[in-house]
Design an enzyme around this catalytic site. Sequence first.
Site, short mmCIF file in Angstrom:
data_model
loop_
_atom_site.label_atom_id
_atom_site.label_comp_id
_atom_site.label_asym_id
_atom_site.label_seq_id
_atom_site.Cartn_x
_atom_site.Cartn_y
_atom_site.Cartn_z
N ASP A 8 0.84 -1.21 0.00
CA ASP A 8 0.00 0.00 0.00
C ASP A 8 0.87 1.25 0.00
OD1 ASP A 8 -2.40 1.36 -0.01
OD2 ASP A 8 -2.62 1.32 2.18
N HIS B 122 1.85 3.41 -9.19
CA HIS B 122 1.67 1.97 -9.44
C HIS B 122 2.82 1.43 -10.30
CE1 HIS B 122 -2.07 2.23 -7.46
NE2 HIS B 122 -2.74 2.83 -8.44
N LEU C 8 10.80 -20.51 -5.06
CA LEU C 8 9.93 -19.52 -4.41
C LEU C 8 8.53 -19.65 -4.99
CD1 LEU C 8 9.35 -16.89 -2.73
CD2 LEU C 8 10.06 -15.61 -4.74
C1 IPE Z 1 -5.36 -2.81 0.07
O1 IPE Z 1 -5.06 -1.46 -0.13
C2 IPE Z 1 -5.39 -3.54 -1.22
C3 IPE Z 1 -4.12 -3.65 -1.93
C4 IPE Z 1 -2.96 -3.20 -1.55
C5 IPE Z 1 -4.21 -4.34 -3.19
P1 IPE Z 1 -6.21 -0.35 -0.21
O2 IPE Z 1 -5.50 0.95 -0.41
O3 IPE Z 1 -7.22 -0.71 -1.23
O4 IPE Z 1 -6.88 -0.44 1.23
P2 IPE Z 1 -7.79 0.58 2.02
O5 IPE Z 1 -8.88 1.00 1.09
O6 IPE Z 1 -6.93 1.74 2.40
O7 IPE Z 1 -8.27 -0.17 3.22
C1 IPE Z 2 -1.77 0.20 -3.28
O1 IPE Z 2 -1.52 1.56 -3.31
C2 IPE Z 2 -2.00 -0.38 -4.67
C3 IPE Z 2 -3.36 -0.86 -4.92
C4 IPE Z 2 -4.34 -0.85 -4.06
C5 IPE Z 2 -3.62 -1.35 -6.24
P1 IPE Z 2 -2.70 2.61 -3.25
O2 IPE Z 2 -3.10 2.96 -4.64
O3 IPE Z 2 -3.78 2.15 -2.36
O4 IPE Z 2 -1.95 3.86 -2.60
P2 IPE Z 2 -2.54 4.88 -1.53
O5 IPE Z 2 -3.03 4.09 -0.38
O6 IPE Z 2 -3.64 5.63 -2.21
O7 IPE Z 2 -1.37 5.75 -1.20
MG MG Z 3 -4.17 2.36 -0.38
#
Ligand code: IPE
Ligand code: IPE
Ligand code: MG
Length: 227
Positions: free
Chosen positions: A4, A21, A115
């Site tokens: 995240d 991303h 792995l």
């Molecule tokens: C969790 O992250 C899902 C992934 C990293 C794929 P999110 O950014 O979607 O989670 P929330 O919405 O903050 O809980």
């Molecule tokens: C995690 O990073 C990637 C996915 C959920 C695909 P985020 O896109 O949730 O990044 P933040 O949480 O907005 O910084």
């Molecule tokens: Mg996120």
Amino acid sequence: MIMDGNGRWAKKRFLPRVAGHAQGFERVRNIVEVCLDRGIEYLTLFAFSSENWRRPQDEVSRLMGLFVMALESQVTHMHRNGVCLHVVGDLSRFDARLRELIREGEERTRDNNRLTLTICANYGGRWDVLNAVNSWLRDNPGAPAINEEDLAPYLSLPYAPEPDLFIRTGGEQRISNFLLWQLAYSELYFTDTLWPDFDAAQLDLAIASYRKRERRFGRTSEQLLER
Ligand code: IPE
Ligand code: IPE
Ligand code: MG
């Protein structure tokens, strides 16, 4: 690992979220190498949750594009490195091209065992449990009840042991519908580091933290010493 913080990483740099991303994908490549180097046998990455469809359509389609690109460019390299690839989640919602790449990647790497890399895509912990129960019910019509051992082979990762260590980057301290069943006794580690900044040194910090934990599984410390 819940990867995240890509969006916030990009925002800090006045870049679009998708740039975060793209950088996040570079981190995945690197962390897989680091895990190979550290002798880690199972790595499970949360790439896209069942709830992430709620994001702007443009971001979702860019993520799908990145996923296709990742499979096209990485499977050969993974195969050479002894990586066995699994992609788990409700794949029915992905387009045919992506599903085919997943199938090919899994097929090609299926006999590797250095792995085991699992990518959770359109995955949700609740979906996993319900899907397992429903599949079991289909195979056992009229059965009065289900127990833990019955359920295990129907869950999404029957080939993997339960995770020893759960890592979430990006500062949030929540599970966000990741492996609900399988995390029952995992050690939890949260770091403020954003996923695109999560490197070998960061992983080593998490592992060092894990090594200091005492996993009691309901027993007392004294009992553990006796064993
Ligand atoms: C969790 O992250 C899902 C992934 C990293 C794929 P999110 O950014 O979607 O989670 P929330 O919405 O903050 O809980
Ligand atoms: C995690 O990073 C990637 C996915 C959920 C695909 P985020 O896109 O949730 O990044 P933040 O949480 O907005 O910084
Ligand atoms: Mg996120």
